[in-house]
Enzyme design. Structure first.
Site, mmCIF file in Angstrom:
data_model
loop_
_atom_site.group_PDB
_atom_site.id
_atom_site.type_symbol
_atom_site.label_atom_id
_atom_site.label_comp_id
_atom_site.label_asym_id
_atom_site.label_seq_id
_atom_site.Cartn_x
_atom_site.Cartn_y
_atom_site.Cartn_z
ATOM 1 N N SER A 101 3.430 9.459 -5.413
ATOM 2 C CA SER A 101 3.908 8.131 -5.450
ATOM 3 C C SER A 101 3.711 7.886 -7.056
ATOM 4 O O SER A 101 4.347 6.690 -7.267
ATOM 5 C CB SER A 101 2.973 7.092 -4.865
ATOM 6 N N LYS A 160 -2.457 3.599 -8.789
ATOM 7 C CA LYS A 160 -1.405 2.653 -9.235
ATOM 8 C C LYS A 160 -1.347 2.393 -10.487
ATOM 9 O O LYS A 160 -2.372 2.257 -11.032
ATOM 10 C CB LYS A 160 -0.920 1.649 -8.175
#
EC number: 3.4.21.89
Length: 255
Positions: free
Chosen positions: A69, A140
């Site tokens: 990701s 993230k």
């Protein structure tokens, strides 16, 4: 020469292989003397383990990257070093920071957990970077901070923060800023976070309709990923981004 007399005058206990009073004393003492050395090694090993656990708990923790990701910034199998002091003394995460956070209450239900014994074992191993992090931890990039209006996408498919177009050069090659349109004002005390490989990332966009709207509370942030520590061929600091340099805070202050 009386050889018989010489033989009889010898001390039988000193002859090799005899069972006299002194037999085996040297080997027993050598065997016993090895134990203090082993104890020292065990104590030193335990002290090192405690030191590493304390270091990882309060200062810097290895974090094993389990997914794609955050490509190309972070690859599967990278071990990043998470700086737990980055936000400890009054500073908050900024736009562009890569952060590790506990997703309970934002990306996951608050009561998500596992067996206490296995959780403790996993926490200890992951603190040393030896296993994948708990399923409740995520990594993230911060795209919006409290008060920001984050919009995607403009006519050219780019992200906007507080009306300023953001050139996200860190995105995975060929990726759009988002295939899911959104327009969100980030609540104060929270963060809007997204992965760099947008089509492979489940991030704030995927939780828009849930309590909290996909934003991450500041108190759930574990730290900032500052370095790639492993594998050796990827040793480096995480590259800084100037993507948000032109973005001003909602109140007009530069931020």
């Amino acid at each position: 020469m009386d050889t018989e007399a010489l033989h009889t005058e010898r001390d039988p206990s000193s002859a090799p292989g005899t069972d006299g009073p002194g037999a085996g004393e040297g080997s027993r003492s050598a065997h016993v003397s090895r134990w203090p050395g082993r104890r020292r090694v065990a104590v030193l090993g335990a002290a090192c383990a405690v030191f590493l656990l304390l270091l990882s708990q309060f200062v810097m923790q290895p974090f094993l990257i389990p997914s794609t990701s955050m490509q190309p910034t972070l690859e599967v199998g990278d071990r990043v070093l998470v700086n737990k002091l980055a936000y400890r003394f009054g500073s908050d995460p900024g736009r562009g920071d890569v952060v590790v956070f506990d997703g309970r209450g934002s990306f996951l239900p608050e009561d998500t957990g596992e067996n206490p014994v296995s959780a403790a074992a996993r926490e200890g191993l992951s603190a040393l970077g030896l296993t994948e992090p708990p399923d409740t931890d995520f990594v993230k990039r911060v795209v919006g901070v409290g008060g920001d209006r984050v919009v995607c996408c403009d006519k050219r498919g780019r992200l906007e923060v507080n009306g300023v177009t953001v050139d996200e050069s860190y995105l995975y090659a060929g990726e759009a800023a988002s295939h899911v349109p959104f327009d969100i004002v980030v609540p104060r005390g929270t963060l809007w976070v997204m992965g760099d490989h947008r089509s492979r990332s489940r991030d704030s966009r995927d939780h828009l309709g849930e309590p909290g709207g996909g934003t991450v509370p500041l108190e759930r942030v574990i730290g900032r990923a500052d370095w790639i520590g492993w594998p050796a061929g990827r040793w480096s600091t995480l590259p800084a981004t100037g993507a948000f340099d032109r973005v001003a805070a909602p109140d007009g202050a530069h931020g």
